[in-house]
Design a protein around this motif. Structure first.
Motif, short mmCIF file in Angstrom:
data_model
loop_
_atom_site.label_atom_id
_atom_site.label_comp_id
_atom_site.label_asym_id
_atom_site.label_seq_id
_atom_site.Cartn_x
_atom_site.Cartn_y
_atom_site.Cartn_z
N MET A 1 0.77 -1.20 -0.07
CA MET A 1 -0.01 -0.18 0.08
C MET A 1 0.89 1.20 -0.02
O MET A 1 1.89 1.27 0.90
N THR A 2 0.61 2.16 -0.73
CA THR A 2 1.41 3.50 -0.94
C THR A 2 0.88 4.32 0.18
O THR A 2 -0.18 4.14 0.63
N LYS A 3 1.67 5.61 0.26
CA LYS A 3 1.32 6.37 1.33
C LYS A 3 -0.06 7.04 0.98
O LYS A 3 -0.91 7.34 1.89
N LEU A 8 -5.75 7.79 1.81
CA LEU A 8 -7.20 7.75 1.36
C LEU A 8 -8.24 6.55 1.66
O LEU A 8 -9.35 6.80 1.44
N LYS A 9 -7.73 5.59 2.52
CA LYS A 9 -8.54 4.44 2.62
C LYS A 9 -9.49 4.88 3.71
O LYS A 9 -10.56 4.25 3.80
N GLY A 10 -9.17 5.91 4.42
CA GLY A 10 -9.97 6.60 5.67
C GLY A 10 -11.30 7.25 5.10
O GLY A 10 -12.35 7.25 5.97
N LEU A 11 -11.31 7.59 4.18
CA LEU A 11 -12.37 8.29 3.45
C LEU A 11 -13.61 7.52 3.20
O LEU A 11 -14.72 7.72 3.66
N ILE A 12 -13.41 6.52 2.41
CA ILE A 12 -14.59 5.63 2.21
C ILE A 12 -14.40 4.05 2.47
O ILE A 12 -15.06 3.50 3.23
N LYS A 13 -13.40 3.48 1.91
CA LYS A 13 -12.84 2.17 2.01
C LYS A 13 -13.10 1.67 3.57
O LYS A 13 -13.64 0.47 3.81
N GLU A 14 -12.32 2.38 4.43
CA GLU A 14 -12.15 2.07 5.89
C GLU A 14 -12.71 3.30 6.64
O GLU A 14 -12.12 3.52 7.68
N ASN A 15 -13.76 3.92 6.15
CA ASN A 15 -14.55 5.14 6.82
C ASN A 15 -14.55 4.73 8.47
O ASN A 15 -15.32 3.84 8.45
N PRO A 16 -13.99 5.25 9.32
CA PRO A 16 -14.15 4.73 10.72
C PRO A 16 -15.78 4.87 11.23
O PRO A 16 -16.12 3.91 12.34
N LEU A 135 -9.74 12.60 8.63
CA LEU A 135 -10.27 13.28 8.02
C LEU A 135 -11.76 12.54 7.44
O LEU A 135 -12.77 13.16 7.11
N GLY A 136 -11.82 11.25 7.32
CA GLY A 136 -12.77 10.31 7.25
C GLY A 136 -13.67 10.83 8.39
O GLY A 136 -15.11 10.65 7.97
N PHE A 137 -13.43 10.65 9.65
CA PHE A 137 -14.00 10.83 10.70
C PHE A 137 -14.89 12.17 10.64
O PHE A 137 -16.23 12.40 10.98
N THR A 138 -14.03 13.31 10.13
CA THR A 138 -14.65 14.59 10.17
C THR A 138 -15.62 14.59 8.91
O THR A 138 -16.65 15.36 9.34
N LEU A 139 -15.41 14.18 7.63
CA LEU A 139 -16.35 14.14 6.85
C LEU A 139 -17.59 13.50 6.90
O LEU A 139 -18.51 14.29 6.70
N ALA A 140 -17.53 12.41 7.69
CA ALA A 140 -18.57 11.71 8.03
C ALA A 140 -19.62 12.54 9.10
O ALA A 140 -20.84 12.60 8.90
N LEU A 141 -18.94 13.21 9.98
CA LEU A 141 -19.79 13.88 11.07
C LEU A 141 -20.21 15.21 10.17
O LEU A 141 -21.18 15.42 10.34
#
Length: 225
Positions: A1-3, A8-16, A135-141
């Motif tokens: 997995m690249t940096k 980006l995985k936290g945005l949708i694929k593994e959004n918390p 960022l994924g947490f913030t976007l979901a909220l």
């Protein structure tokens, strides 16, 4: 997995929130207003980045038996610093978040990333992972807050929307409305990802970020045997 993929995985694929379904309590509690959602998301992101970096840096010196108490102490220290800064420079936000700001200490997202990622990877990679998850947490909220504030209160960031004032659905600002919006967003993510983001096996005890701490993995394995 690249940096970049790690970030980006936290945005949708593994959004918390919408995939891993972690941090549900603060998500439902503070997402009635966009300002509170952004404030909570950024505060949690700062704590997540700092704690991940600290835990990764000390991962070889923290023994297995005391790792969870050590993680909590480190996280609590960063939460205290963030709380003091908010109280000093953004007191209205500090008062709005209330007890949920202090509860970041035991937020499953923070502990989960410490246990699943930070104690196994380098400081840089742990910081990138934390930034993506934050960022994924913030976007979901924020997405939940926009829906609930606009449709439920007829306003955005405290400013009234004239048209929406006559058509607001007040139940969205309450707990049942929050659960409804939460469920709809989870279904939307599942639809967008065609079911690839949400996998049933991810919700078993063996894949839970806190499984090692609560000891349920061993119990499940004994039950199966």
């Amino acid at each position: 997995m690249t940096k970049l993929q790690n970030f980006l995985k936290g945005l949708i694929k593994e959004n918390p929130v919408l995939v891993l379904v972690l941090g549900t309590c603060p998500t439902l509690a503070v997402s009635t207003k966009l300002s509170n959602a952004i404030g909570m998301g950024l505060a949690a992101t700062v704590v997540l980045i700092c704690s991940n970096m600290a835990i990764s840096a000390m991962r070889k010196t923290i023994t297995e038996k005391v790792r969870i108490p050590c993680y909590i102490v480190l996280i609590a220290g960063f939460v205290t610093i963030v709380s003091m800064l908010l109280q000093a420079f953004a007191n209205s936000l500090y008062e709005s978040l209330g007890i949920y700001l202090s509860l970041i200490v035991v937020n499953c997202i923070i502990l989960g990333r410490a246990e699943m990622y930070a104690n196994k990877n380098t400081v840089i990679d742990s910081a990138i992972d934390a930034a993506g998850m934050g960022l994924g947490f913030t976007l979901a909220l924020s997405l939940m807050a926009i829906i609930r504030e606009v449709i439920g209160s007829g306003s955005i960031l405290g400013y009234e929307i004239p048209f929406m004032q006559d058509f607001k659905i007040s139940i969205l600002t309450s707990a049942p409305g929050g659960f409804f919006v939460f469920g709809c967003l989870i279904a939307l993510v599942n639809k967008i990802s065609k079911g690839k983001a949400i996998k049933k096996k991810d919700f078993s005890c063996a894949n839970c970020p806190s499984a090692a701490a609560c000891g349920k993995v061993g119990a499940c394995e004994r039950g199966q045997n």
